[in-house]
Design an enzyme around this catalytic site. Structure first.
Site, PDB file in Angstrom:
ATOM      1  N   VAL A  17      10.546   4.399  89.668  1.00 37.98           N
ATOM      2  CA  VAL A  17       9.046   3.058  89.998  1.00 37.98           C
ATOM      3  C   VAL A  17       9.494   1.839  91.234  1.00 37.98           C
ATOM      4  O   VAL A  17       8.831   1.597  91.878  1.00 37.98           O
ATOM      5  CB  VAL A  17       9.192   2.471  88.205  1.00 37.98           C
ATOM      6  CG1 VAL A  17       8.266   1.738  88.299  1.00 37.98           C
ATOM      7  CG2 VAL A  17       8.369   4.130  88.005  1.00 37.98           C
ATOM      8  N   LYS A  37      16.202  10.027  98.753  1.00 38.30           N
ATOM      9  CA  LYS A  37      17.480  10.267  97.760  1.00 38.30           C
ATOM     10  C   LYS A  37      18.334  11.388  98.061  1.00 38.30           C
ATOM     11  O   LYS A  37      17.702  12.838  97.806  1.00 38.30           O
ATOM     12  CB  LYS A  37      15.970  11.362  96.602  1.00 38.30           C
ATOM     13  CG  LYS A  37      16.800  12.157  95.176  1.00 38.30           C
ATOM     14  CD  LYS A  37      16.937   9.967  93.992  1.00 38.30           C
ATOM     15  CE  LYS A  37      17.392  10.241  92.303  1.00 38.30           C
ATOM     16  NZ  LYS A  37      17.584   9.260  92.033  1.00 38.30           N
ATOM     17  N   ASP A  50      11.946  13.197  91.309  1.00 37.99           N
ATOM     18  CA  ASP A  50      12.554  11.729  91.527  1.00 37.99           C
ATOM     19  C   ASP A  50      10.732  11.106  92.644  1.00 37.99           C
ATOM     20  O   ASP A  50      10.195  10.301  92.566  1.00 37.99           O
ATOM     21  CB  ASP A  50      13.012  10.761  91.499  1.00 37.99           C
ATOM     22  CG  ASP A  50      13.894  10.737  90.164  1.00 37.99           C
ATOM     23  OD1 ASP A  50      14.318  11.229  89.733  1.00 37.99           O
ATOM     24  OD2 ASP A  50      15.211  10.432  90.231  1.00 37.99           O
ATOM     25  N   ALA A 114      21.657   7.762  92.807  1.00 41.00           N
ATOM     26  CA  ALA A 114      21.251   8.451  91.068  1.00 41.00           C
ATOM     27  C   ALA A 114      22.686   7.015  90.176  1.00 41.00           C
ATOM     28  O   ALA A 114      23.684   7.232  90.517  1.00 41.00           O
ATOM     29  CB  ALA A 114      21.683   9.844  90.927  1.00 41.00           C
ATOM     30  N   GLY A 173      13.331  -3.460  85.763  1.00 37.72           N
ATOM     31  CA  GLY A 173      12.347  -1.689  85.942  1.00 37.72           C
ATOM     32  C   GLY A 173      11.471  -1.689  85.129  1.00 37.72           C
ATOM     33  O   GLY A 173      10.371  -0.720  85.595  1.00 37.72           O
ATOM     34  N   GLU A 204       6.823  -2.461  81.495  1.00 35.18           N
ATOM     35  CA  GLU A 204       7.001  -0.235  80.932  1.00 35.18           C
ATOM     36  C   GLU A 204       5.345   0.305  80.242  1.00 35.18           C
ATOM     37  O   GLU A 204       4.472   0.061  81.027  1.00 35.18           O
ATOM     38  CB  GLU A 204       7.557  -0.788  79.573  1.00 35.18           C
ATOM     39  CG  GLU A 204       8.059   0.455  78.991  1.00 35.18           C
ATOM     40  CD  GLU A 204       8.880  -0.093  77.869  1.00 35.18           C
ATOM     41  OE1 GLU A 204       9.837  -0.063  77.526  1.00 35.18           O
ATOM     42  OE2 GLU A 204       7.106  -0.588  77.042  1.00 35.18           O
TER      43      GLU A 204
END
Length: 235
Positions: A17, A37, A50, A114, A173, A204
């Site tokens: 996010v 990624k 992701d 990761a 986050g 959140e």
């Protein structure tokens, strides 16, 4: 091309996010952004990972690339060993970064790790910290909100310092709507224990937002250093 490494104090802390939030604000400012990624674990081939979330949250405004995928939800080194597939190496990531830099007009490369900084990519012990060193790139830390994060954030800061890596700052986050005492006080304490600024707090559940709402929340939740308008709370 600017490069920023995104790591976390652990798993499930909101790295994707935050990566998408930084990416969408850069894209909204007219920059061409690529999200890389290196290793995706715990996802079967062909299933959305992701980067699918990044594409959805940014409305497809950024390019994405994944280098290695392993089905077991484990550290990349362990997951690669169990799958019998070739492990990811730092050289694979640096080569992908070079390819990206050679592309037309790329302004920002975001490399999302990761787990945490020292999670092993392979059985030779290479880590995301080694990737940051090889790319000579600054690191953004995504932290959980609650009890225990001060220790893991401080350990990450110490590991970055030992490697002479630039610590850009920390973003929380996934901050709850009704924070408890630890979650409230951690906002003031994180800069103290890490020696790096707090650069944002994202709510959140933000990963469920539509692209327009996501961009607006990213702008409200991230510091101007990351393209937003968020102002840190007073001590």
């Amino acid at each position: 091309m600017r490069t920023l490494i995104v790591t976390g104090t652990g798993t499930g802390v909101g790295k994707t996010v935050v990566t998408a939030a930084v990416a969408t604000l850069a894209a909204a400012a007219g920059e061409r952004v690529v999200v890389l990624k290196p290793a995706q674990t715990g996802i079967e081939p062909g299933a959305p990972g992701d980067l699918a979330d990044v594409t959805r949250l940014t409305g497809g405004a950024v390019a994405v690339r994944e280098l290695a995928r392993y089905p077991d939800p484990l550290a990349p080194a362990t997951a690669a060993r169990r799958s019998g597939r070739a492990p990811l190496r730092v050289a694979d990531v640096t080569a992908a970064a070079s390819d990206t830099a050679a592309g037309p007009g790329v302004d920002l490369l975001l490399v999302e790790g990761a787990g945490g900084l020292l999670v092993r990519l392979n059985d030779d012990g290479e880590t995301l910290g080694d990737v940051a060193t090889a790319l000579d790139a600054p690191v953004l830390l995504v932290a959980s909100a609650g009890l225990g994060v001060l220790n893991t954030a401080a350990l990450t800061a110490e590991a970055l310092d030992r490697r002479h890596l630039t610590f850009t700052g920390t973003v929380v986050g996934a901050y709850p709507e009704q924070p408890d005492l630890a979650e409230r006080t951690n906002l003031a304490d994180l800069p103290t224990v890490t020696g790096a600024p707090l650069l944002g707090v994202l709510p959140e559940g933000l990963g469920r937002a539509d692209p327009q709402g996501f961009t607006e929340a990213a702008r409200c939740g991230l510091h101007p250093v990351l393209g937003g308008q968020w102002v840190p709370p007073l001590p």
